[in-house]
Design a protein around this motif. Structure first.
Motif, PDB file in Angstrom:
ATOM      1  N   ALA A 112       0.763  -1.301   0.085  1.00 50.95           N
ATOM      2  CA  ALA A 112      -0.084   0.065  -0.043  1.00 50.95           C
ATOM      3  C   ALA A 112       0.883   1.300   0.022  1.00 50.95           C
ATOM      4  O   ALA A 112       0.496   2.176  -0.885  1.00 50.95           O
ATOM      5  N   PRO A 113       1.842   1.412   0.952  1.00 54.92           N
ATOM      6  CA  PRO A 113       2.737   2.688   0.897  1.00 54.92           C
ATOM      7  C   PRO A 113       3.315   2.857  -0.513  1.00 54.92           C
ATOM      8  O   PRO A 113       3.281   4.005  -0.961  1.00 54.92           O
ATOM      9  N   ALA A 114       4.013   1.651  -1.018  1.00 57.76           N
ATOM     10  CA  ALA A 114       4.677   1.878  -2.260  1.00 57.76           C
ATOM     11  C   ALA A 114       3.838   2.305  -3.400  1.00 57.76           C
ATOM     12  O   ALA A 114       4.336   3.243  -4.221  1.00 57.76           O
ATOM     13  N   ILE A 115       2.520   1.810  -3.510  1.00 58.36           N
ATOM     14  CA  ILE A 115       1.561   2.009  -4.505  1.00 58.36           C
ATOM     15  C   ILE A 115       1.270   3.697  -4.551  1.00 58.36           C
ATOM     16  O   ILE A 115       1.262   4.392  -5.309  1.00 58.36           O
ATOM     17  N   ALA A 146      11.138   7.779   5.978  1.00 57.99           N
ATOM     18  CA  ALA A 146      11.342   7.779   7.319  1.00 57.99           C
ATOM     19  C   ALA A 146      10.419   6.754   7.934  1.00 57.99           C
ATOM     20  O   ALA A 146      11.047   6.173   8.897  1.00 57.99           O
ATOM     21  N   ASP A 147       9.385   6.598   7.588  1.00 61.08           N
ATOM     22  CA  ASP A 147       8.433   5.447   8.210  1.00 61.08           C
ATOM     23  C   ASP A 147       9.053   4.245   8.073  1.00 61.08           C
ATOM     24  O   ASP A 147       9.282   3.244   8.813  1.00 61.08           O
ATOM     25  N   HIS A 174      14.024  -0.104  12.080  1.00 62.75           N
ATOM     26  CA  HIS A 174      14.735  -0.182  13.420  1.00 62.75           C
ATOM     27  C   HIS A 174      14.102  -0.813  14.164  1.00 62.75           C
ATOM     28  O   HIS A 174      14.654  -1.732  15.027  1.00 62.75           O
ATOM     29  N   TYR A 175      12.543  -0.790  14.350  1.00 61.74           N
ATOM     30  CA  TYR A 175      11.942  -1.452  15.580  1.00 61.74           C
ATOM     31  C   TYR A 175      11.854  -3.060  15.134  1.00 61.74           C
ATOM     32  O   TYR A 175      12.094  -3.685  16.047  1.00 61.74           O
ATOM     33  N   SER A 182       8.286  -2.704   0.798  1.00 65.64           N
ATOM     34  CA  SER A 182       9.222  -1.558   0.452  1.00 65.64           C
ATOM     35  C   SER A 182      10.636  -1.466   1.065  1.00 65.64           C
ATOM     36  O   SER A 182      11.402  -0.768   0.715  1.00 65.64           O
ATOM     37  N   LEU A 183      10.593  -2.173   2.256  1.00 67.65           N
ATOM     38  CA  LEU A 183      11.853  -2.491   2.787  1.00 67.65           C
ATOM     39  C   LEU A 183      12.649  -3.422   2.183  1.00 67.65           C
ATOM     40  O   LEU A 183      13.926  -3.331   2.319  1.00 67.65           O
ATOM     41  N   SER A 184      12.252  -4.297   1.447  1.00 67.39           N
ATOM     42  CA  SER A 184      12.884  -5.547   0.931  1.00 67.39           C
ATOM     43  C   SER A 184      14.053  -5.023  -0.093  1.00 67.39           C
ATOM     44  O   SER A 184      13.670  -3.804  -0.664  1.00 67.39           O
TER      45      SER A 184
END
Length: 177
Positions: free
Chosen positions: A45-48, A136-137, A143-144, A175-177
């Motif tokens: 969802a965020p990447a879209i 940033a998210d 990190h968490y 999107s982190l991958s």
């Protein structure tokens, strides 16, 4: 002032979790962003939402407008089209609502009244802030997540990185991958 030729977006197609590839797809217009989202080259969802936002930013920077009304109408039409790329993408719809509201607010500004170019600059700056917020998210999620994984290790014990065989990234964290 920005150099229009240098404004571009490259989207990395959704990675197959079993294959590591580093291919990028040029996104030069709203239609390119729409196609990448619809064809599921972009997932999560965020990447879209970010691909849609940046495709609009690139298109706005490469289009000449003769009035503020023309900018706002273009934005409305582009956002309506982008929403058809993935009708269930909540983040996409939220981004579209936010951008349209900002464009309408800029159009209504009377003191000082803005030019079409200034509206484009303001909208693009807002879209770029969305990207910065998303980065940033993602860093915070990483990190968490790393902290949670590492907190399960015995205190003071050094664990070689290769001992972590696979940490899947699912859903919104793709999107982190």
């Amino acid at each position: 002032e920005r150099e229009r030729e240098k404004q571009e977006v490259k989207a990395a197609p959704h990675p197959d979790l079993c294959v590591q590839t580093h291919e990028y797809e040029d996104i030069r217009s709203v239609q390119d962003g729409w196609r990448a989202i619809r064809d599921m080259h972009v997932r999560g969802a965020p990447a879209i939402a970010i691909v849609a936002a940046l495709s609009l930013a690139v298109e706005l920077l490469h289009t000449s407008f003769d009035s503020v009304g023309a900018v706002v109408e273009h934005i409305r039409a582009a956002l309506a089209h982008l929403k058809t790329s993935r009708p269930t993408a909540v983040n996409l719809f939220q981004m579209c609502a936010r951008v349209e509201a900002e464009a309408v607010e800029l159009q209504a500004r009377t003191s000082p009244a803005l030019t079409a170019a200034e509206v484009v600059q303001e909208v693009v700056a807002g879209l770029e802030r969305m990207l910065a917020d998303d980065i940033a998210d993602n860093k915070a999620i990483g990190h968490y997540g790393a902290t949670a994984i590492l907190s399960g290790l015995p205190s003071g014990k050094q664990v070689p990185l290769h001992s972590f065989s696979f940490v899947p990234l699912m859903c919104d964290a793709l999107s982190l991958s």
